[in-house]
Design an enzyme around this catalytic site. Structure first.
Site, PDB file in Angstrom:
ATOM      1  N   ASP A  83     -65.173  -7.079  18.209  1.00  0.00           N
ATOM      2  CA  ASP A  83     -63.731  -6.620  18.283  1.00  0.00           C
ATOM      3  C   ASP A  83     -63.588  -5.027  17.909  1.00  0.00           C
ATOM      4  O   ASP A  83     -62.377  -4.636  17.653  1.00  0.00           O
ATOM      5  CB  ASP A  83     -62.898  -7.575  17.421  1.00  0.00           C
ATOM      6  CG  ASP A  83     -63.166  -7.213  15.913  1.00  0.00           C
ATOM      7  OD1 ASP A  83     -64.121  -6.810  15.454  1.00  0.00           O
ATOM      8  OD2 ASP A  83     -62.070  -7.879  15.149  1.00  0.00           O
ATOM      9  N   GLU A  84     -64.738  -4.253  17.972  1.00  0.00           N
ATOM     10  CA  GLU A  84     -64.421  -2.792  17.541  1.00  0.00           C
ATOM     11  C   GLU A  84     -65.197  -1.923  18.687  1.00  0.00           C
ATOM     12  O   GLU A  84     -66.413  -2.609  19.126  1.00  0.00           O
ATOM     13  CB  GLU A  84     -65.061  -2.513  16.347  1.00  0.00           C
ATOM     14  CG  GLU A  84     -64.148  -3.200  15.289  1.00  0.00           C
ATOM     15  CD  GLU A  84     -64.916  -3.012  13.794  1.00  0.00           C
ATOM     16  OE1 GLU A  84     -65.754  -2.078  13.582  1.00  0.00           O
ATOM     17  OE2 GLU A  84     -64.771  -3.682  12.927  1.00  0.00           O
TER      18      GLU A  84
ATOM     19  N   ASP B   2     -59.947  -1.114  16.800  1.00  0.00           N
ATOM     20  CA  ASP B   2     -60.155  -2.441  16.013  1.00  0.00           C
ATOM     21  C   ASP B   2     -59.194  -3.399  16.379  1.00  0.00           C
ATOM     22  O   ASP B   2     -58.178  -3.244  15.964  1.00  0.00           O
ATOM     23  CB  ASP B   2     -60.482  -2.054  14.706  1.00  0.00           C
ATOM     24  CG  ASP B   2     -60.878  -3.519  13.564  1.00  0.00           C
ATOM     25  OD1 ASP B   2     -61.234  -4.550  14.372  1.00  0.00           O
ATOM     26  OD2 ASP B   2     -60.879  -3.154  12.637  1.00  0.00           O
TER      27      ASP B   2
HETATM   28 MG   LIG Z   1     -61.026  -6.495  13.676  1.00  0.00          MG
END
Ligand SMILES: [Mg+2]
Length: 352
Positions: A105-106, A10
């Site tokens: 974003d993961e 993350d």
């Molecule tokens: Mg994040």
């Protein structure tokens, strides 16, 4: 039985981190990526300096600025974030071919069989973290566990910049002290029901007989019971590409008239059509989303046999939905439009 090793990666305060790379003078200052406070914009992301003042995602930018008046506000640049995200995902793909991107974003990486030994997992995670930092200038947190649930929860345990590993066998114990809401799939209503019978932590859930939970929560009961025990059989799945493309805006004022929504849909249709065309896709389904002044939200779709990426077609379908489903009695706060059910290939207009 093979114990799986799953990483959850993350990126920390991703949008803010990308903006800071673009403009290093922002480093260390409270930074909010969000919509215009005078137009009821909301916070998409904030860096840790802003979070220290209580700024959170999804709060209105106006409220965030009351908490942190000195914050710099930058409107989100999604296409830039998508480009940087693609580079991160490519780097992750070098660590394992089995990668599932779960948001911009993961991502999950299935590292089973990718390591010299299971004990090397934390060291490999730190190496990965370092590589994201040196090659892309971004900070990431990594969670390591025997399944996706545990990896994701582990990653949250030490943000930003942490590497947290939950050893096989320690899953239930790791989850036990957390509040029930921390478990995916438990919303406020379920949490309320559980609180009424004195169930507050994930450990409390794990102590309930599975039958009781299923009786209370219906079809979700079994899954939640398994999660509470740290069990999660879902595979890390290499994703197909995005299945819909959407746009939405919150109006600066609640909208009573008919002209502005229609105009807005026309503009959105053009943008969606353009994005479809760029990817050489056509879409069969058009979905309209309306949120009224009281925050009640409706989404309505139309699916047709002919797929399209023409702005005029998308707009026609959108306006059909608006005419048919708009509640005339309420002003509109937000309008959204999306296209889905993609078909590969360029739209061919029928010959006359
Ligand atoms: Mg994040």
């Amino acid at each position: 039985m093979i114990v799986r090793i799953v990483f959850h990666i993350d990126l920390d305060a991703f949008y803010a981190a990308v903006e800071t790379l673009q403009d290093p003078s922002l480093a260390g200052k409270p930074l909010i990526i969000g919509g215009d406070p005078r137009r009821r914009g909301v916070v998409a992301s904030a860096n840790y300096a802003a979070r220290a003042f209580g700024v959170r995602s999804a709060m209105t930018t106006a409220r965030a600025l009351r908490r942190c008046p000195q914050a710099v506000v930058i409107p989100p640049r999604h296409s830039l974030y998508r480009q940087v995200s693609a580079r991160v995902m490519a780097l992750l793909g070098e660590y394992s071919p089995v990668m599932e991107q779960s948001s911009i974003d993961e991502a999950f990486l299935d590292m089973t069989g990718q390591l010299p030994a299971p004990a090397a997992a934390p060291e490999t995670a730190r190496q990965l973290q370092q590589e994201i930092q040196t090659r892309l200038g971004l900070s990431a947190s990594v969670g390591i566990g025997s399944n996706k649930l545990i990896a994701k929860m582990a990653g949250k345990a030490d943000k930003p910049g942490g590497v947290t590993c939950v050893a096989p066998g320690a899953e239930a114990e790791f989850l036990a002290p957390m509040p029930v809401r921390a478990l995916g799939g438990i919303g406020p209503k379920t949490a309320q029901k559980l609180a009424e019978i004195g169930v507050k932590t994930i450990g409390d859930i794990a102590r309930l007989p599975e039958e009781d939970l299923s009786r209370m929560l219906g079809a979700n009961g079994l899954l939640i019971w398994q999660f509470a025990h740290g069990l999660d059989a879902r595979p890390v799945q290499t994703r197909r590409r995005a299945r819909s493309i959407s746009r939405e805006i919150t109006f600066a004022h609640d909208v009573y008239d008919a002209a502005l929504p229609a105009e807005t849909l026309k503009k959105m249709s053009r943008k969606l059509a353009h994005r479809l065309q760029k990817r050489d896709l056509t879409a069969r389904t058009v979905t309209l989303k309306l949120r009224y002044d009281d925050f009640s939200t409706v989404t309505r779709s139309i699916t047709q046999a002919t797929a399209t990426n023409s702005p005029a077609d998308i707009d026609r379908r959108a306006r059909f939905l608006l005419a048919k489903y708009r509640n005339q009695a309420r002003p509109i706060r937000l309008i959204g439009l999306s296209v889905s059910r993609f078909v590969k290939g360029v739209f061919q207009p029928p010959l006359f």
